[in-house]
Design an enzyme around this catalytic site. Structure first.
Site, mmCIF file in Angstrom:
data_model
loop_
_atom_site.group_PDB
_atom_site.id
_atom_site.type_symbol
_atom_site.label_atom_id
_atom_site.label_comp_id
_atom_site.label_asym_id
_atom_site.label_seq_id
_atom_site.Cartn_x
_atom_site.Cartn_y
_atom_site.Cartn_z
ATOM 1 N N HIS A 1 0.710 -3.789 6.253
ATOM 2 C CA HIS A 1 -0.550 -3.718 7.013
ATOM 3 C C HIS A 1 -1.734 -4.203 6.198
ATOM 4 O O HIS A 1 -2.863 -3.895 6.523
ATOM 5 C CB HIS A 1 -0.773 -2.275 7.479
ATOM 6 C CG HIS A 1 -0.953 -1.316 6.336
ATOM 7 N ND1 HIS A 1 0.086 -0.863 5.576
ATOM 8 C CD2 HIS A 1 -2.069 -0.779 5.800
ATOM 9 C CE1 HIS A 1 -0.366 -0.067 4.631
ATOM 10 N NE2 HIS A 1 -1.672 -0.009 4.725
ATOM 11 N N CYS B 1 0.854 -1.195 0.000
ATOM 12 C CA CYS B 1 0.000 0.000 0.000
ATOM 13 C C CYS B 1 0.887 1.242 0.000
ATOM 14 O O CYS B 1 2.004 1.221 0.501
ATOM 15 C CB CYS B 1 -0.877 -0.028 1.251
ATOM 16 S SG CYS B 1 -1.880 1.455 1.505
ATOM 17 N N SER C 1 0.659 3.674 1.864
ATOM 18 C CA SER C 1 0.979 4.083 3.238
ATOM 19 C C SER C 1 2.280 3.430 3.718
ATOM 20 O O SER C 1 3.016 4.023 4.514
ATOM 21 C CB SER C 1 -0.168 3.737 4.193
ATOM 22 O OG SER C 1 -1.353 4.358 3.764
ATOM 23 N N CYS D 1 -6.817 -3.368 3.954
ATOM 24 C CA CYS D 1 -6.618 -1.908 3.866
ATOM 25 C C CYS D 1 -7.338 -1.294 2.676
ATOM 26 O O CYS D 1 -8.405 -0.734 2.812
ATOM 27 C CB CYS D 1 -5.141 -1.520 3.843
ATOM 28 S SG CYS D 1 -4.984 0.285 3.778
ATOM 29 N N HIS E 1 4.821 5.613 2.371
ATOM 30 C CA HIS E 1 4.893 6.849 3.165
ATOM 31 C C HIS E 1 5.758 6.621 4.419
ATOM 32 O O HIS E 1 6.415 7.531 4.903
ATOM 33 C CB HIS E 1 3.501 7.307 3.609
ATOM 34 C CG HIS E 1 2.658 7.885 2.499
ATOM 35 N ND1 HIS E 1 3.186 8.490 1.381
ATOM 36 C CD2 HIS E 1 1.307 7.964 2.335
ATOM 37 C CE1 HIS E 1 2.205 8.903 0.592
ATOM 38 N NE2 HIS E 1 1.062 8.583 1.143
HETATM 39 P P1 PAD Z 1 -1.395 4.867 -5.160
HETATM 40 O O1 PAD Z 1 -0.090 5.518 -5.190
HETATM 41 O O2 PAD Z 1 -1.550 3.486 -5.678
HETATM 42 O O3 PAD Z 1 -2.488 5.767 -5.928
HETATM 43 C C1 PAD Z 1 -2.420 7.156 -6.006
HETATM 44 C C2 PAD Z 1 -2.829 7.599 -7.413
HETATM 45 O O4 PAD Z 1 -2.815 9.021 -7.457
HETATM 46 C C3 PAD Z 1 -1.893 7.114 -8.509
HETATM 47 O O5 PAD Z 1 -2.630 6.443 -9.517
HETATM 48 C C4 PAD Z 1 -1.240 8.398 -9.035
HETATM 49 O O6 PAD Z 1 -0.974 8.356 -10.421
HETATM 50 C C5 PAD Z 1 -2.300 9.431 -8.708
HETATM 51 N N1 PAD Z 1 -1.784 10.801 -8.577
HETATM 52 C C6 PAD Z 1 -0.598 11.207 -8.029
HETATM 53 N N2 PAD Z 1 -0.495 12.545 -8.057
HETATM 54 C C7 PAD Z 1 -1.631 12.997 -8.651
HETATM 55 C C8 PAD Z 1 -2.129 14.313 -8.973
HETATM 56 N N3 PAD Z 1 -1.412 15.408 -8.687
HETATM 57 N N4 PAD Z 1 -3.343 14.413 -9.572
HETATM 58 C C9 PAD Z 1 -4.062 13.302 -9.869
HETATM 59 N N5 PAD Z 1 -3.650 12.039 -9.586
HETATM 60 C C10 PAD Z 1 -2.452 11.899 -8.998
HETATM 61 O O7 PAD Z 1 -1.869 4.918 -3.630
HETATM 62 P P2 PAD Z 1 -2.984 4.095 -2.812
HETATM 63 O O8 PAD Z 1 -4.206 3.951 -3.646
HETATM 64 O O9 PAD Z 1 -2.352 2.892 -2.199
HETATM 65 O O10 PAD Z 1 -3.235 5.136 -1.614
HETATM 66 C C11 PAD Z 1 -3.755 6.435 -1.881
HETATM 67 C C12 PAD Z 1 -3.635 7.341 -0.686
HETATM 68 O O11 PAD Z 1 -4.491 6.858 0.363
HETATM 69 C C13 PAD Z 1 -2.227 7.382 -0.057
HETATM 70 O O12 PAD Z 1 -1.980 8.706 0.384
HETATM 71 C C14 PAD Z 1 -2.337 6.446 1.109
HETATM 72 O O13 PAD Z 1 -1.390 6.726 2.111
HETATM 73 C C15 PAD Z 1 -3.746 6.727 1.565
HETATM 74 C C16 PAD Z 1 -4.381 5.649 2.376
HETATM 75 N N6 PAD Z 1 -5.231 6.010 3.371
HETATM 76 C C17 PAD Z 1 -5.861 5.085 4.129
HETATM 77 C C18 PAD Z 1 -6.824 5.543 5.147
HETATM 78 O O14 PAD Z 1 -7.237 4.730 5.994
HETATM 79 N N7 PAD Z 1 -7.207 6.809 5.117
HETATM 80 C C19 PAD Z 1 -5.669 3.732 3.904
HETATM 81 C C20 PAD Z 1 -4.821 3.367 2.873
HETATM 82 C C21 PAD Z 1 -4.177 4.321 2.100
HETATM 83 ZN ZN ZN Z 2 -2.924 0.848 3.460
#
Ligand code: PAD
Ligand code: ZN
Ligand code: ZN
Length: 375
Positions: free
Chosen positions: A68, A47, A49, A175, A52
């Site tokens: 996770h 993921c 995260s 997740c 990050h």
């Molecule tokens: P990912 O990196 O697979 O997806 C992010 C997408 O955003 C990619 O397809 C990128 O191309 C696109 N992107 C990047 N920059 C831009 C921009 N400026 N404009 C438009 N699109 C863009 O990540 P993910 O899907 O695994 O996770 C996404 C976010 O969610 C990440 O910040 C992660 O830390 C967070 C998250 N939050 C929780 C929660 O519980 N809130 C859980 C899991 C992940």
């Molecule tokens: Zn996650």
């Protein structure tokens, strides 16, 4: 021969320092103490995260075993554990559900006070880690640490799932899937016939799309700078996909025009301040709802004109899609098995656990949605 009560030596991916690749190490995993569970991991997703945590924007003590989004089988349990037993298929959850704290008792609360996110100690509740490597204590991550052949988690952070579930397919329910799907169905409460905008079409964003579709949205507009993500987004329910790079004007203006003044629901699923603002601004005033899902570093702040809210928009945020983890994960697994949503479509790559660094490269280069590592 039973391993219960004994230290297990196994392989784990250890992150020794920020911004470095993982090292596959032999680690010792201590037996579970009271109200803890030791799990043999079978599969785990990668993921953003986790990334990050590698780049430092999500603080966690190092050295650590990250991960996770896993699924596995209970190897042994500590004293007093009643909800799972050895041999059970389980998903460890990064948000526990102790069932007794103030938040767990609230019908809508899911940020259980036993979480390891508010103050990430990297230890179990007794302040000690269950991992060691070459004589050094190795920290846990988010209370799950799935990048190890064996891990120890609190009983309140383990969800028992259907014994027939395919662990390599259901791990994103730990997740990405639950986070995205719940953000749409439970947090935003997307309504039938509505227009939704989803910023970011990674594993979590695509799960938001699935949630919007399940809730009956009429239009689901996917937004991503990587057009390679569009085909899969449309496969899971996006009705249109656009790239901000194709427009001169700000993307929120484009979305307002496309939706006759503003969308009903928007989601930021990238982890950037500028896209959080765009997502809020593209919402219809009076009743638009914008949900922040992406995470940013602690040092980054959202600064906004209160008029955006005074005019009737709602800004929300959520972890794990607002789901109470231990209650919801088993049900989501059942629903997946009943083919209510295609969690497995999130998985674009499967690699042996040892190739974890390759899996992270696929994420960083934008080539993967979810890579699942198998043990
Ligand atoms: P990912 O990196 O697979 O997806 C992010 C997408 O955003 C990619 O397809 C990128 O191309 C696109 N992107 C990047 N920059 C831009 C921009 N400026 N404009 C438009 N699109 C863009 O990540 P993910 O899907 O695994 O996770 C996404 C976010 O969610 C990440 O910040 C992660 O830390 C967070 C998250 N939050 C929780 C929660 O519980 N809130 C859980 C899991 C992940
Ligand atoms: Zn996650
Ligand atoms: Zn609780």
């Amino acid at each position: 021969m039973s391993t219960a009560g004994k230290v297990i030596k196994c392989k784990a991916a250890v992150l020794w320092e920020l911004k470095k690749p993982f090292a596959i190490e032999e680690v010792e995993v201590a037996p579970p103490k009271a109200h803890e569970v030791r799990i043999k991991m079978v599969a785990t997703g990668i993921c953003r995260s986790d990334d990050h945590a590698i780049d430092g924007s999500l603080f966690t003590p190092l050295p650590a075993v990250l991960g996770h989004e896993g699924a596995g089988i209970v190897e042994s349990v500590g004293e007093g554990v009643t909800s799972v037993k050895p041999g059970d298929k389980v998903i460890p959850v990064f948000l526990p559900q102790c069932g007794t704290c103030k938040v767990c008792k609230h019908p809508e609360g899911n940020f259980c006070l036993k979480n390891n996110i508010s103050k990430p100690t990297g230890t179990m509740q007794d302040g000690i880690t269950r991992f060691t490597c070459r004589g050094k204590a190795i920290y846990h991550f988010l209370g799950t640490s799935t990048y190890s052949q064996y891990t120890v988690v609190q009983e309140c952070a383990v969800a028992k799932i259907n014994a027939a579930s395919p662990l390599d397919k259901v791990c994103p329910i730990g997740c990405a899937f639950s986070t995205g799907y719940g953000s749409a169905t439970k947090v935003a409460k997307v309504t039938p016939g509505s227009t939704c905008a989803v910023f970011g079409l990674g594993g979590v964003g695509l799960s938001v799309v699935m949630g919007c579709k399940a809730a009956g949205a009429a239009r689901i507009i996917g937004i991503d700078i990587n057009k390679d993500k569009f085909a899969k987004a449309q496969e899971v329910g996006a009705t249109e996909c656009i790239s901000p790079m194709d427009f001169q004007k700000p993307i929120e203006e484009v979305l307002k025009e496309m939706s006759g003044g503003g969308v009903d629901f928007s989601f930021e699923v990238i982890g950037r301040i500028d896209t959080m603002m765009s997502a809020l601004m593209c919402c219809q005033d009076s009743y638009g709802v914008s949900v922040i899902v992406g995470g940013v570093a602690d040092s980054e702040k959202l600064s906004l004109n209160p008029m955006l809210l005074l005019t009737g928009r709602t800004l929300k945020g959520t972890l794990f899609g607002g789901f109470k983890s231990k209650d919801s994960v088993p049900k989501l697994v059942e629903d997946f098995m009943a083919k209510k949503f295609p969690v497995d479509l999130l998985i674009t790559h499967v690699l042996p656990f040892e190739k974890i660094n390759e899996g992270f490269e696929l994420l960083r280069s934008g080539k993967s949605i979810r890579t699942v590592l198998t043990f």
